[in-house]
Design an enzyme around this catalytic site. Structure first.
Site, short mmCIF file in Angstrom:
data_model
loop_
_atom_site.label_atom_id
_atom_site.label_comp_id
_atom_site.label_asym_id
_atom_site.label_seq_id
_atom_site.Cartn_x
_atom_site.Cartn_y
_atom_site.Cartn_z
N GLU A 114 -6.74 7.00 30.36
CA GLU A 114 -7.62 6.86 31.52
C GLU A 114 -8.87 7.71 31.41
O GLU A 114 -9.97 7.28 31.74
CB GLU A 114 -6.86 7.19 32.82
N HIS A 184 3.17 4.76 42.12
CA HIS A 184 2.59 3.41 42.20
C HIS A 184 2.27 3.05 43.64
O HIS A 184 2.31 1.89 44.01
CB HIS A 184 3.53 2.38 41.58
#
Lengths: 381, 419
Positions: A114, A184
């Protein structure tokens, strides 16, 4: 009482608000955070976009996002889309067929990096590309925090405007889905709202998702575009035009008008807010003005303050934890700007100050009933 | 290993490089025809950069010089150690390194006089790297570097006035006073900036390289970092992507042997930074010698355009501490510093070449030095007398629509320039 509030609002602005107006209203520049204060209090004028029916067809959110990216890549050959598995369509299918349409040089997979994805994205953006970077879940964005906060947001300022990273749009799915657990499910918008130079955008439905995403990609500021992953397949807009269009950044939308309470939300939480508004009308006969902020940074304080000046009561609701959540900023601003208008202390209905839980998600998230109870408290104060 | 033993082993390493660099100057040959070796590099030489920071007066008859130190390589064949140059190029190298040296010394004085505030990292000792790079590349190639960026700006065609004005936060500074020491930029020559965060510029460099490949413009991106930053995780992320996509990216590790106050061997399991790309080829060059750097980067550019990324480790040394709060003498000996100054100094090396090979008189060199010192002195005066940026600038350039943004938390009496 509620009716007189509405009447008063149209007579004069609350003083602090007016004081700000004279300083900050600056010729109606497009980038103004507080737009056009000279305008009359007419919340309906900004609510046209989503409700107006264009020549559209029923569209899910992931299809609307795909459509926005397709337009962006068609109209500008420098536009790239990349991220983990995006060439295969992405984990939520928002980037399907882009590699087939635009080739592997423009739609490609990245490693699971990322920080590298965002750093690379800033590089291609300052080299002149429109870069659409996907972070697979917003929960993963924190390894890229330095690149976002220290690089993307500050490039323009520290280079004397020579090298903006404005071509960069970072898409990331956020929010509760019922079973996501710690990593999540989070809503990280407040972290980024603390960073001048970024724009933070969160759509609530496919229509807005397409229009806001296209506006974000075309915008010459770096944008964090947080997509409510719970709605990718469940939300359908009937009126999503097949052609390109923009929903303006920095503008809230009054989703429904009301006179008794202003209820501010964004993203998926707007739907909870609407359900709570229905429930309050059934129980009390009171009407709620639901405001979808849509852009959190810069945010549309004008629309919110106009609404609160009319209703006299404010409830803000978001999924993220309450402490230092973006609701705090809204409450502080409204308290300052609308102090003499307020009939009761503003309330926040938010996630708890805990990690997002694996079990007991329904206790954590701000539900319709919790929002309803808060609205009753501000009415009964 | 005891720390005393460890220290002595690190000194030995430095000593070894010193020794090898001492050998060099004697082995110099002059020739009127082009050198027969290192042929692959010559095309890159001819495309070397545009306008120069300094003017030259000497001739351009080619001469060849044998480099004192061979190149070490990883997964690639080394370039030749025979370099072709000219008297004018050596003059230019001398003048540019000297000007950079004087500028950095002036910055030191300005910082101690509290004219420069904030953070300041000086490049003296490392000048040959930027000078050599700019001799081998063009300004169409992109460059992005760390916070030690004053001389990078000069290398990219900036001048001393705008560097020092920037350091003082003045309006004529190269980033309008907004950037300061660590954030100099020059858009017209593809200098994408210094960067205040250790290692954060490296993935940007991979992105810049992608841009070159995408445009197919036959240019490379240079992304520079130090031996301390070499341990940052994002560097490995960027290298992986660059290699995966065959990007024309030159990763440059300026190894000055200390990451802040920590010696390389104390922080890196392997201080052979040119090998740390694993699957990415690497080359180690003498970062104290403009000619070694020039030859090495001409090779690296050609290699990167043909094969994808390459790592260049430039063995160098910084005379000052890491930043202005670091005296630079607590973690290394004064003997070590003065030893490098005496035996490897990049300015002195060019001065010796001028005298020994080109035949320039010491008086001529002194006259050049006087001119260059005056240029720095004038720039200091210019910067001191330059105006501060307008108040409005504090609130501008945060978003693309620079005006009309509410600057929250700012005294209202100052907000007089919006719109």
């Amino acid at each position: 009482m509620k009716n007189t509030m509405a009447g008063m609002a149209s007579i004069s602005l609350p003083l602090p608000l007016r004081a700000r107006l004279s300083i900050l209203c600056c010729g109606g520049g497009g980038g103004s955070m507080i737009h056009g204060f000279g305008r009359a209090f007419s919340s309906s004028s900004s609510s046209s976009s989503s409700s107006s029916s264009a020549s559209g067809s029923p569209t899910t959110m992931h299809a609307a996002i795909n459509s926005a990216i397709t337009h962006a890549m068609s109209e500008d050959p420098t536009t790239l889309v990349f991220g983990e598995d995006v060439a295969f369509g992405g984990v939520f299918r928002a980037t399907t067929h882009l590699r087939e349409k635009f080739g592997p040089r423009r739609a490609f997979n990245t490693p699971l990096s990322e920080n590298g994805i965002v750093g690379f994205g800033i590089g291609v953006a300052i080299a002149g590309h429109r870069a659409i970077a996907e972070v697979q879940f917003a929960d993963y964005i924190f390894t890229a925090m330095d690149q976002i906060v220290n690089e993307a947001a500050k490039c323009r300022y520290r280079s004397g405007a020579q090298f903006p990273a404005g071509g960069l749009t970072i898409r990331a799915p956020y929010g509760a889905v019922g079973h996501g657990g710690h990593y999540h499910s989070q809503s990280p918008e407040a972290y980024f709202c603390h960073t001048p130079g970024l724009r933070v955008v969160m759509p609530r439905n496919p229509y807005d998702a397409k229009g806001l995403l296209l506006a974000s990609i075309r915008c010459d500021d770096p944008v964090i575009f947080l997509e409510p992953k719970a709605l990718y397949r469940t939300a359908v807009s009937d009126n999503v035009p097949t052609e390109a269009y923009e929903v303006p950044l920095g503008k809230a939308e009054v989703v429904r008008e009301g006179n008794d309470v202003t209820l501010v939300a964004w993203g998926a939480q707007v739907h909870v807010a609407e359900q709570a508004a229905d429930a309050l009308r059934e129980e009390r006969g009171a009407t709620v003005e639901v405001v979808d902020l849509r852009s959190l940074l810069p945010w549309d304080a004008e629309t919110v303050c106009q609404s609160v000046s009319k209703t006299g009561r404010l409830v803000v609701t978001h999924e993220a934890p309450i402490t230092a959540g973006f609701g705090a900023e809204i409450v502080a601003e409204v308290t300052n700007a609308c102090f003499t208008r307020l009939e009761s202390p503003p309330e926040r209905v938010c996630g708890m100050d805990t990690p997002f839980p694996l079990y007991g998600e329904s206790l954590y998230v701000p539900t319709k009933l919790r929002v309803l109870e808060a609205m009753k408290r501000v009415l009964d104060f | 290993m005891s720390s005393a033993m460890a220290l002595s082993s690190s000194l030995m390493r430095l000593g070894a490089s010193r020794l090898s660099s001492m050998m060099g100057l004697a082995r110099v040959a002059s020739s009127s025809s082009m050198s027969n070796s290192s042929s692959s590099m010559s095309s890159s030489f001819s495309s070397s950069s545009a306008a120069s920071l300094v003017t030259t007066s000497l001739g351009d008859a080619p001469i060849t010089i044998e480099l004192p130190r061979p190149y070490d390589t990883h997964l690639c064949e080394p370039p030749s150690t025979t370099v072709t140059t000219t008297p004018a190029e050596i003059e230019k190298f001398f003048k540019t390194t000297y000007l950079m040296r004087r500028m950095e010394i002036a910055c030191d004085v300005l910082y101690k006089g509290k004219f420069i505030r904030g953070f300041c990292h000086l490049y003296d000792g490392q000048e040959a790297i930027i000078v050599g790079i700019e001799a081998a590349l063009t300004w169409n190639d992109s460059i992005v570097t760390s916070y030690r960026d004053h001389c990078t700006h000069l290398g990219r065609g900036g001048n001393v006035k705008e560097v020092i004005a920037e350091l003082l936060g003045k309006a004529p500074g190269c980033s309008k006073g907004n950037g300061g020491s660590m954030h100099m930029y020059r858009k017209e020559t593809n200098f994408y900036g210094g960067n205040g965060i250790v290692g954060a510029q490296v993935p940007l460099g991979a992105g810049l390289a992608f841009g070159h490949k995408y445009r197919n413009d036959n240019c490379v991106a240079i992304t520079m970092y130090g031996d301390g930053a070499a341990n940052q995780g994002q560097i490995f992320e960027a290298m992986n992507m660059a290699a995966l996509w065959d990007l024309p990216c030159i990763f440059v590790c300026e190894n000055n042997h200390y990451g802040m106050g920590t010696a390389e061997w104390r922080s890196a399991k392997s201080p052979e930074y040119y090998k740390r790309g694993d699957y990415i080829p690497g080359i180690k060059i003498d970062g104290m010698d403009c000619l070694s750097v020039k030859q090495g980067f001409a090779f690296a550019k050609e290699f990167a355009l043909k094969n994808g990324p390459i790592i260049v480790e430039a063995d160098t040394y910084r005379y000052h501490g890491h930043s202005m709060s670091d005296p630079g003498s607590t973690y290394r000996t004064r003997d070590e510093i003065s030893g490098v100054r005496q035996e490897r100094d990049p300015v002195d090396r060019m001065r010796k070449l001028l005298i020994d090979v080109v035949g320039t008189s010491p008086d001529q060199i002194k006259a050049w030095e006087k001119e260059l010192r005056k240029e720095v002195d004038d720039a200091v005066e210019f910067a001191k007398n330059a105006p501060l940026p307008p108040d409005a600038q504090l609130y501008e350039n945060i978003y693309v629509d620079g005006k009309g943004i509410e600057a929250r938390g700012v005294e209202i009496s100052n907000v007089n320039v919006l719109g």
